[in-house]
Design an enzyme around this catalytic site. Sequence first.
Site, PDB file in Angstrom:
ATOM      1  N   GLU A 188       0.819  -1.213   0.000  1.00 40.84           N
ATOM      2  CA  GLU A 188       0.000   0.000   0.000  1.00 40.84           C
ATOM      3  C   GLU A 188       0.858   1.271   0.000  1.00 40.84           C
ATOM      4  O   GLU A 188       0.563   2.246   0.698  1.00 40.84           O
ATOM      5  CB  GLU A 188      -0.966  -0.002   1.199  1.00 40.84           C
ATOM      6  CG  GLU A 188      -1.958  -1.152   1.155  1.00 40.84           C
ATOM      7  CD  GLU A 188      -2.994  -1.101   2.256  1.00 40.84           C
ATOM      8  OE1 GLU A 188      -2.722  -0.456   3.293  1.00 40.84           O
ATOM      9  OE2 GLU A 188      -4.063  -1.686   2.092  1.00 40.84           O
ATOM     10  N   GLU A 206      -6.752  -7.414  -1.188  1.00 43.05           N
ATOM     11  CA  GLU A 206      -7.400  -7.336   0.127  1.00 43.05           C
ATOM     12  C   GLU A 206      -8.863  -6.960  -0.027  1.00 43.05           C
ATOM     13  O   GLU A 206      -9.187  -5.792  -0.256  1.00 43.05           O
ATOM     14  CB  GLU A 206      -6.703  -6.317   1.046  1.00 43.05           C
ATOM     15  CG  GLU A 206      -5.340  -6.747   1.531  1.00 43.05           C
ATOM     16  CD  GLU A 206      -4.788  -5.826   2.611  1.00 43.05           C
ATOM     17  OE1 GLU A 206      -5.568  -5.042   3.199  1.00 43.05           O
ATOM     18  OE2 GLU A 206      -3.573  -5.889   2.872  1.00 43.05           O
TER      19      GLU A 206
END
Length: 805
Positions: A168, A239
């Site tokens: 991320e 995710e």
Amino acid sequence: MAVIVAGDAANVTYDGRSLIIDGQHKILFSGSIHYTRSTPQMWPSLIAKAKSGGIDVIDTYVFWNIHEPQQGQFDFTGRRDIVKFIKEVKAHGLYVCLRIGPFIQGEWSYGGLPFWLHNVQGIVFRTDNEPFKYHMKRYAQMIVKLMKSENLYASQGGPIILSQIENEYGMVARAFRQDGKSYVKWAAKLAVELDTGVPWVMCKQDDAPDPLVNACNGRQCGETFKGPNSPNKPAIWTENWTSFYQTYGEEPLIRSAEDIAFHVALFIAKNGSFVNYYMYHGGTNFGRNASQFVITSYYDQAPLDEYGLLRQPKWGHLKELHAAVKLCEEPLLSGLQTTISLGKLQTAFVFGKKANLCAALLVNQDKCDSTVQFRNSSYRLSPKSISVLPDCKNVAFNTAKVNAQYNTRTREPRQNLSSLHMWETFTETVPSFSETSIRSESLLEHMNTTQDTSDYLWQTTRFEQSEGAPSVLKVNHLGHVLHAFVNERFIGSMHGTFKAHSFLLEKNMSLNNGTNNMALLSVMVGLPNSGAHLERRVIGSRSVKIWNGRYQLYFNNYSWGYQVGLKGEKYHVYTEDGAAKVQWKHYRDSKSQPLTWYKASFETPEGEDPVALNLGSMGKGEAWVNGQSIGRYWVSFHTSKGNPSQIWYHIPRSFLKPNSNLLVILEEEREGNPLGITIDTVSVTEVCGHVSNTYPHPVISPRKKGLNRNEQKHLTYRYDRRPKVQLQCPTGRKISKVLFASFGTPNGSCGSYSIGSCHSPNSLAVVQKACLRKSRCSVPVWSKTFGGDSCPHTVKSLLVRAQCS
């Protein structure tokens, strides 16, 4: 055609449609299970349940700070044995996605970075910084070398088909400007040079350099994902949050099975080919591994709960979705897609090259029912739902219609620790300035001082007062918790929150005429785990002053003495050997001093049900069983609704001995009462199904002898004749009582129900005959099952609730 067994791959590549394993395009469902948040004894069951739920891949981070807690000292034992975990996944015939990071975030202390990294001279985390890149490269090389030495990459015949570098980074890249961009390129180059023989991904990194694949994280990637940054890359969702992590003082975020299924199906409809559920099993943040303010239970609302029990209907509904999508796999991957508008908010995504090889997903984005025409047939679409048609004709699955059962998890007290004689206590002494060995002429930062060896840091000073007088202590603190003592008397506490760390402790007190001693105990509840410049984070007291009614004393530049940790920690009083090093007293008073250690013994509950420690009567602290920490607790920090964020704390059965288990609890607050603690077991005691006769028929996966898996997949699917209520008790239990049964128009749902205006009088008898004394049963939702139709032309459903014993 050779049989392709998951976990036994050899060649993994990708194109613009999907991952390609041994020449075959694949749609893959993945589930995150972190080896560190469970135990080796739990791994086989967790992986088996994931496979039974239609999972193809097990996804895990690699946790740098537990593998290299001290620079150059590595640990791969017990819960840290990642090689054993991956081999267990392979033994179950599943693939692995290995997210090396090394920064992982993951609500894990310091985002997985070891704290010693903080002390490397000139280091700046996660940017084009030579010291950080040196250690990141060294660590990544070490992990890849370990995987290769065990032949765990698919290119070696192992189960690892996908790896991730960084995590991320798009959320912090802007803070590093050009250095961030060059760091991303460097990280991608490092990944390629590691030569694993399998593809690499970067999540939340829209500009992931070739050949790395940019992937999506979030709840709604079917709507939010901009797509691959190259037509030659597949759409990957790393995710898909099955709920969300919970912090102390906040209520849990519940995400429905229907919502998850809708967004998965939408992602598939838009050419998605890899979906990972974060988490599929969350598990437990044992010890001090949770990041700041994150509770010990992690993603308990996942398809497998904290204890590894099925979370229904989430597990079952997603299993049906996976089966339905797999029936569509060949047309989905055929390379031909057509999008057809069926209305303002209704769309058909049609896949396939041939008339006899066609699949469709009918999407209704409206909040109301909608009837649409598709290929000369009429379909009624539920609000905010997607219907899956593996043959472009028959609905195999609808995301809003849950065929799966619901279950009720209960906790049964097995042993009460309510007798005074069961407990012994040891109370921490408040250190004075003269007893401390670390000195400073200013206030020190918490993390730099403790070096993450303890949550606790004593700050002590002494000062002269010309006369005794009522006064006010004011401490401006940037951190988590602060306990204040003056002249060894506790005067009060204050704490921050997950969203607001800074707070002001302001307490009345009385000072002595002469020398006064002040001791402030700064407490952390996990290290920070996200954001740019983690290495610069500051925790601790920013200013300390006393107002005595006439003037203020400022202590920022006083001489301060520091003590890292508590004496009980120093002596390891939570172990058998450590407990013998201090003097314990018999517990006599339910009103105790703050900073008290409690010690007791308990017996292991019979059976195999998971075990939990009920700490509902305690305040804040940490608990150990036979020397192993089961995590921090903070029962006294209530949510806005007045509820503790967590009461029960998982004790894995592998932590237990047959008898005489040592329980040690550190309680920070004086309100904690150990006499209310119980040892409980956790089980599913009730199951419920609520299915309408308008629901799709349960998907039946074809399994024919003499055909390999690839040929089986492409057989024409078939359905059971009717929708059914299907109930199943956990292993070792059978349906002992039917608590409610109504075929007709029962009111409510599995949570709250009653007989409606239409009800078959045979409902209870029919269900009892089909289900009593059985571990599983199914009852067709059909008027003939119940002896006729007492209210024709009415949509009917069957609601059954049963007890498992």
